[in-house]
Motif scaffolding. Sequence first.
Motif, PDB file in Angstrom:
ATOM      1  N   TYR A  15       0.766  -1.274  -0.145  1.00 52.77           N
ATOM      2  CA  TYR A  15      -0.168  -0.017   0.114  1.00 52.77           C
ATOM      3  C   TYR A  15       0.701   1.358  -0.110  1.00 52.77           C
ATOM      4  O   TYR A  15       0.493   2.339  -0.734  1.00 52.77           O
ATOM      5  CB  TYR A  15      -0.988  -0.001   1.144  1.00 52.77           C
ATOM      6  N   HIS A  69       2.825   2.088  -3.354  1.00 53.18           N
ATOM      7  CA  HIS A  69       2.142   2.729  -4.425  1.00 53.18           C
ATOM      8  C   HIS A  69       1.384   4.028  -4.210  1.00 53.18           C
ATOM      9  O   HIS A  69       1.298   4.587  -5.162  1.00 53.18           O
ATOM     10  CB  HIS A  69       0.794   1.379  -4.487  1.00 53.18           C
ATOM     11  N   LEU A  70       0.994   4.219  -2.846  1.00 54.10           N
ATOM     12  CA  LEU A  70       0.592   5.725  -2.425  1.00 54.10           C
ATOM     13  C   LEU A  70       1.526   6.602  -2.994  1.00 54.10           C
ATOM     14  O   LEU A  70       1.499   7.806  -3.456  1.00 54.10           O
ATOM     15  CB  LEU A  70      -0.062   5.557  -1.112  1.00 54.10           C
ATOM     16  N   GLY A  72       2.207   6.933  -6.962  1.00 54.14           N
ATOM     17  CA  GLY A  72       1.076   7.227  -7.938  1.00 54.14           C
ATOM     18  C   GLY A  72       0.715   8.455  -8.190  1.00 54.14           C
ATOM     19  O   GLY A  72      -0.385   8.624  -8.954  1.00 54.14           O
ATOM     20  N   GLN A  93      -5.429  10.244  -7.505  1.00 47.33           N
ATOM     21  CA  GLN A  93      -4.480   9.517  -7.738  1.00 47.33           C
ATOM     22  C   GLN A  93      -4.254   8.676  -6.566  1.00 47.33           C
ATOM     23  O   GLN A  93      -3.960   7.353  -6.692  1.00 47.33           O
ATOM     24  CB  GLN A  93      -3.079  10.400  -8.246  1.00 47.33           C
ATOM     25  N   LEU A  94      -4.416   9.210  -5.447  1.00 52.51           N
ATOM     26  CA  LEU A  94      -4.188   8.455  -4.209  1.00 52.51           C
ATOM     27  C   LEU A  94      -5.300   7.156  -4.177  1.00 52.51           C
ATOM     28  O   LEU A  94      -4.907   6.217  -3.850  1.00 52.51           O
ATOM     29  CB  LEU A  94      -4.200   9.328  -3.057  1.00 52.51           C
ATOM     30  N   SER A 123      -4.365   4.516  -6.685  1.00 60.73           N
ATOM     31  CA  SER A 123      -3.123   3.656  -6.178  1.00 60.73           C
ATOM     32  C   SER A 123      -3.580   2.826  -5.433  1.00 60.73           C
ATOM     33  O   SER A 123      -3.029   1.633  -5.414  1.00 60.73           O
ATOM     34  CB  SER A 123      -2.123   4.870  -5.745  1.00 60.73           C
ATOM     35  N   GLY A 181      -5.957  -0.061  -6.807  1.00 60.96           N
ATOM     36  CA  GLY A 181      -5.151  -1.209  -7.601  1.00 60.96           C
ATOM     37  C   GLY A 181      -5.159  -2.651  -6.945  1.00 60.96           C
ATOM     38  O   GLY A 181      -5.191  -3.706  -7.671  1.00 60.96           O
ATOM     39  N   ALA A 237      -4.379   5.877 -12.512  1.00 58.37           N
ATOM     40  CA  ALA A 237      -4.094   5.413 -10.992  1.00 58.37           C
ATOM     41  C   ALA A 237      -3.774   4.104 -10.995  1.00 58.37           C
ATOM     42  O   ALA A 237      -2.884   3.426 -10.784  1.00 58.37           O
ATOM     43  CB  ALA A 237      -4.387   6.295 -10.160  1.00 58.37           C
ATOM     44  N   LEU A 241      -1.506   2.397 -13.623  1.00 60.45           N
ATOM     45  CA  LEU A 241      -0.165   2.627 -13.017  1.00 60.45           C
ATOM     46  C   LEU A 241       0.345   1.685 -11.963  1.00 60.45           C
ATOM     47  O   LEU A 241       1.251   1.031 -12.075  1.00 60.45           O
ATOM     48  CB  LEU A 241       0.233   4.039 -12.527  1.00 60.45           C
ATOM     49  N   HIS A 242      -0.665   1.488 -11.006  1.00 61.17           N
ATOM     50  CA  HIS A 242      -0.525   0.339  -9.956  1.00 61.17           C
ATOM     51  C   HIS A 242      -0.204  -0.916 -10.424  1.00 61.17           C
ATOM     52  O   HIS A 242       0.726  -1.415 -10.217  1.00 61.17           O
ATOM     53  CB  HIS A 242      -1.770   0.370  -9.072  1.00 61.17           C
ATOM     54  N   ALA A 254       8.106   4.932 -12.127  1.00 63.04           N
ATOM     55  CA  ALA A 254       6.663   5.648 -11.816  1.00 63.04           C
ATOM     56  C   ALA A 254       6.885   7.110 -12.549  1.00 63.04           C
ATOM     57  O   ALA A 254       5.415   7.410 -12.940  1.00 63.04           O
ATOM     58  CB  ALA A 254       6.539   5.337 -10.610  1.00 63.04           C
TER      59      ALA A 254
END
Length: 198
Positions: free
Chosen positions: A3, A6-7, A10, A16-17, A20, A23, A41, A44-45, A186
């Motif tokens: 977690y 990723h946060l 992202g 976005q949060l 992230s 995902g 997002a 991206l995750h 990223a």
Amino acid sequence: MNYLAHLHLGGPAPEQLLGSLYGDFVKGPLGGRYSPRIEAAIRLHRRIDVFTDAHPLTARARARFPEERRRTSGILLDLFFDHCLALHWGDYAEEPLERFTSRVYGVLTTEPALPERLVGVAPYMAAQDWLGSYRDFRVFERIIAGMSGRLSRPHLLQGAYAELDELYGVLSEDFRAFYPQLMAFARAALAEDSDPAG
């Protein structure tokens, strides 16, 4: 990655949060279920997970675990790398960890339409400060015990905390070697996504 990573990777905007984090809770095709920024997002995750799983440095780190742990080594490594990130947060982020986690929890608690699987998790995440607690390696004994209880074969994680403790130094070095490369990946992906010509 887990977690916190990723946060961190992202993007800082609320959507976005959310994406992230989503995902880990949203599977399958997206197809407009969420806003374009949240779906970007989530994508991206997924790219971060693919990059991480295929990277030689993480393959080397997983290989440090005993043979019988190989099936769960990726999960354990994700958790451990979040510990390293939380512990050394100031090396990778300008915003203090406490302010970052408070912002994340604020976004979660004000979002009215969380994915179903996240609805039950989010209140505990905020109340127990899951993200900030990763700094303390000892919390992983409890986390691993909880994960083990949810597995159909709980023995797969038996002794895992002791192994992480034994591998602590070398896995920390693996994190320091890998994470800057993941950050660069990223950043490039975020820039590509925000490029109107892309």
